[in-house]
Design an enzyme around this catalytic site. Structure first.
Site: not given
Length: 415
Positions: A150, A235, A264
């Protein structure tokens, strides 16, 4: 927690739910909790009920809600300048990028806004590096990715997703990606060709249910990429910035990738802030006009991001994640055999597989909300927990006991 606003104290939560459902695209399926205020590890709904937030905005709120240092930094910058675009210099971006590069042990930062933008940026950098530095023929660059990944939901990213919900119906898809089994080093090796420019990997697959690769996979991947002159892109948008008890999840096995994608928590739960971080010999393939963003690197985002980096540089929050993560892991493992099939923990990040014959993950989340804990399900019967790194030992115990009560209730209902 501050007292709920008077105009919300008598509000009907269903009114807000109905309004959002009517006026907002249905790309999410929220739990029926209408949050109005927050502080630390707690949120309060419009009816005045308080919950422990055990999701923390998918790791965007690593420092909890409304952390005073971050709020202070944001307020101070709001009174000065918020946006000038990259058409001009500003006094916040340079110090932020310098501090972030130092934290990551790299040289250059390319600031963006969202995590998906950071991934898209890394893909562009890797392809350009492949053509300019490695000598791959133009248009032939390939990037190896993992099944179950993801990295966002942009058109290019879903082109190499194996999640049909995110992917189906949005073609034609962007070419140039090879999907292999996550954690299988032999599969990566077999997929590599002379045209391979990068391997894009999540050190831990968060959306997949906090899936931790086999020990040695990341070091092996690092070695393989070095041998084959291929960039290793980590990531760390969800896993990075203290979540796993180390600054980056790669640190657990002493791995240093060629590029980090970050986001984030970099915005402290206040602003969308993301970045790609690498050394100059890679980043210098990006030249004037080849990439950009009106909001990327804006002074407000940079001021907040710099404060985040300074907080992480102390090591205090990584230590919190290690200590409370150990407590969370030990507590959750006592639930195995009581309706829990498996637990995966790394720092303050947990994936909990609920027995699907007992209840779905969504049902578990609804019952947890009734117990005063907010969590999120994924892939049917898996729960994800990612509470703020500032959570207390008492609050961790409350989460564990709430889940224990939920499991008991489910067993009683089943019987």
């Amino acid at each position: 927690m501050t007292t709920i606003r008077a105009d919300l104290a008598t509000a009907d939560p269903q009114d807000f739910i109905d309004q959002e459902n009517a006026a907002t695209a249905h790309n999410y399926s929220p739990l029926p909790v209408v949050v109005a205020q927050s502080e630390g590890a707690h949120v309060t709904d419009v009816a005045g009920r308080t919950y422990i937030d055990a999701l923390a905005g998918y790791s965007a709120l690593n420092f909890g809600h409304c952390h005073p240092k971050l709020i202070e930094a944001a307020k101070a910058q709001l009174d000065r300048v918020t946006l000038v675009s990259r058409a001009f210099y500003n006094d916040q971006l340079g110090p932020f990028c310098e501090a972030l590069a130092k934290l990551a042990g790299k040289e250059v930062v390319l600031p963006m806004n969202t995590g998906a933008e950071a991934v898209e940026t890394a893909v562009k950098i890797a392809r350009k590096w492949g053509y300019d530095v490695k000598g791959v023929p133009d248009g032939q660059a390939r990037i190896i990715v993992m099944d179950g990944n993801f990295h966002g939901r942009t058109t290019t990213v879903i082109s190499f997703s194996t999640d049909e919900t995110a992917r189906s119906g949005f073609g034609p898809y962007t070419p140039g990606f090879d999907i292999v089994t996550y954690g299988d080093l032999d599969a990566v090796c077999e997929a590599m060709t002379d045209e391979t420019v990068a391997v894009l990997v999540e050190p831990i697959q968060g959306e997949g249910g906090v899936i931790i690769p086999p020990e040695g996979f990341l070091p092996g991947l690092r070695e393989l990429c070095t041998e084959r002159n291929v960039l290793m892109i980590a990531d760390e948008i969800q896993s990075g910035l203290g979540r796993t008890g180390t600054t980056f999840a790669c640190d657990v096995e002493g791995v240093v990738p060629d590029m980090y994608t970050l986001g984030k928590a970099l915005g402290g739960g206040i602003m969308p802030v993301s970045a790609v971080v690498a050394n100059a010999d890679i980043m210098n393939v990006i030249t004037k006009g080849t990439h950009g963003s009106t909001f990327g690197g804006n002074p407000l985002a940079a001021a907040i991001g710099h404060t985040v980096v300074d907080m992480l540089a102390t090591g205090e929050y990584q230590q919190m994640a290690r200590e409370r993560g150990q407590q969370l892991s030990e507590g959750l493992n006592t639930l195995i055999g009581q309706g829990v099939l498996a637990v995966r923990c790394r720092g303050l990040w947990a994936g909990i597989d609920i027995d699907p014959t007992l209840m779905t993950g969504r049902e578990a989340c609804l019952m947890l909300a009734e117990e005063g804990v907010l969590a999120k399900d994924t892939h049917g019967s898996t729960l994800r927990l990612a509470p703020p790194l500032t959570i207390t030992a008492e609050q961790i115990e409350e989460i564990i006991e709430a889940l224990r009560r939920v499991l008991k209730r489910a067993h009683t209902t089943e019987g």
